[in-house]
Design an enzyme around this catalytic site. Structure first.
Site, PDB file in Angstrom:
ATOM      1  N   ASN A  61       0.888  -1.166   0.029  1.00  0.00           N
ATOM      2  CA  ASN A  61       0.096   0.046   0.118  1.00  0.00           C
ATOM      3  C   ASN A  61       0.909   1.323  -0.239  1.00  0.00           C
ATOM      4  OD1 ASN A  61       0.675  -0.867   2.652  1.00  0.00           O
ATOM      5  ND2 ASN A  61      -0.821   0.465   3.471  1.00  0.00           N
ATOM      6  N   GLU A  63       0.374   5.398   0.586  1.00  0.00           N
ATOM      7  CA  GLU A  63      -0.425   6.430   0.758  1.00  0.00           C
ATOM      8  C   GLU A  63      -0.099   7.641   0.455  1.00  0.00           C
ATOM      9  OE1 GLU A  63      -2.297   3.867   4.808  1.00  0.00           O
ATOM     10  OE2 GLU A  63      -1.091   5.810   5.015  1.00  0.00           O
ATOM     11  N   CYS A  72      -4.085   0.732  -2.412  1.00  0.00           N
ATOM     12  CA  CYS A  72      -3.926  -0.483  -1.649  1.00  0.00           C
ATOM     13  C   CYS A  72      -2.855  -1.394  -2.399  1.00  0.00           C
ATOM     14  CB  CYS A  72      -5.082  -1.213  -1.675  1.00  0.00           C
ATOM     15  SG  CYS A  72      -6.662  -0.304  -0.838  1.00  0.00           S
ATOM     16  N   GLU A  74      -3.099  -4.446  -3.078  1.00  0.00           N
ATOM     17  CA  GLU A  74      -3.653  -5.555  -4.203  1.00  0.00           C
ATOM     18  C   GLU A  74      -3.585  -4.791  -5.589  1.00  0.00           C
ATOM     19  OE1 GLU A  74      -4.546  -4.641  -1.005  1.00  0.00           O
ATOM     20  OE2 GLU A  74      -6.204  -6.354  -0.436  1.00  0.00           O
ATOM     21  N   CYS A 112     -10.246  -4.665   0.559  1.00  0.00           N
ATOM     22  CA  CYS A 112     -11.282  -3.785   0.621  1.00  0.00           C
ATOM     23  C   CYS A 112     -12.279  -4.040  -0.726  1.00  0.00           C
ATOM     24  CB  CYS A 112     -10.688  -2.466   0.663  1.00  0.00           C
ATOM     25  SG  CYS A 112     -10.138  -1.794  -1.004  1.00  0.00           S
ATOM     26  N   CYS A 115     -10.698  -3.181  -4.175  1.00  0.00           N
ATOM     27  CA  CYS A 115      -9.525  -4.161  -4.599  1.00  0.00           C
ATOM     28  C   CYS A 115     -10.272  -5.410  -5.288  1.00  0.00           C
ATOM     29  CB  CYS A 115      -8.673  -4.525  -3.555  1.00  0.00           C
ATOM     30  SG  CYS A 115      -7.541  -3.198  -3.073  1.00  0.00           S
TER      31      CYS A 115
HETATM   32 ZN    ZN Z   1      -7.910  -2.315  -1.255  1.00  0.00          ZN
END
Ligand code: ZN
Length: 160
Positions: A61, A63, A72, A74, A112, A115
Site C-alpha cells: 500500500n 498512501e 492498496c 492489491e 477492500c 480491490c
Molecule cells: Zn484495497
C-alpha cells in the site's frame, strides 16, 4: 418470495500445510509489507501475484496526504502486473498485513471492496480463475477464484 443461499468454499491452511509455490507466494506478500508507505494508517499491507509464466510481482500500500490518491497493495500489485506483463494471467494472489505494532493479523486479511472489484476484472480479463490466499498468522484462507470473494458482482457483461 424465495430464498437464495450462496455457498462459498474456503480452505483454511496452516502456513506449513501450503505447497511450495503457495508458501513462497505468501512469504513474498509478508516480505512486501516492508515496502509499505503508510504514514497515515500505520497499516502495512503486502501482496504477491504469481503470473502464468511463473513471474512473481509484489506490491504494497502506498498512501498520500491527499488521501484518495493512495492505493492498496492489491491494486499496486495487479496494476503493475498488468503494465509489465499485459499478456500474462494472474494465477494466484497472496495478501498479508501487519498493524502499527508490526504484528501480522491473526485472522486472514480481507481485501477492500475497491480491490475486490479490480481483482475481479483482472480475473475476467484473462478468463481464468485467480486463486486468492489471505494470510493470517493463525490460518490462511484459500479461495478458488475472485468470483468467490465477490458474489453478485458487477462486471462489464452487466452493461450489455
Ligand atoms: Zn484495497
Amino acid at each position: 418470495m424465495r430464498d437464495i443461499a450462496i455457498n462459498i468454499p474456503i480452505k483454511v491452511y496452516d502456513i506449513n500445510e501450503l505447497n511450495t509455490d503457495d508458501k513462497e507466494l505468501v512469504n513474498k506478500a509478508i516480505e512486501a509489507t516492508k515496502t509499505s508507505y503508510a504514514p497515515y494508517s500505520h497499516f502495512s499491507v503486502g501482496a504477491a501475484a504469481r503470473l502464468e509464466n511463473g513471474t512473481i510481482i509484489t506490491g504494497s500500500n502506498q498512501e498520500n496526504a491527499a488521501y484518495p490518491s493512495g492505493t492498496c497493495a492489491e491494486r499496486t500489485t495487479l496494476f503493475y502486473a498488468g503494465a509489465a506483463f499485459p499478456d500474462q494471467s494472474v494465477k494466484t494472489i497472496a495478501i498479508a498485513a501487519k498493524n502499527e505494532k508490526g504484528d501480522f493479523l491473526t485472522q486472514p486479511i480481507p481485501p477492500c471492496g475497491a480491490c475486490r472489484q479490480v481483482m475481479l476484472e483482472t480475473e475476467t480479463r484473462y478468463g481464468k480463475p485467480m486463486r486468492v490466499l489471505l494470510y493470517g498468522s493463525e490460518g490462511i484462507y484459500e479461495l478458488r477464484s475472485v468470483g468467490d470473494l465477490l458474489p453478485l458482482s458487477f462486471s462489464a457483461k452487466d452493461m450489455e
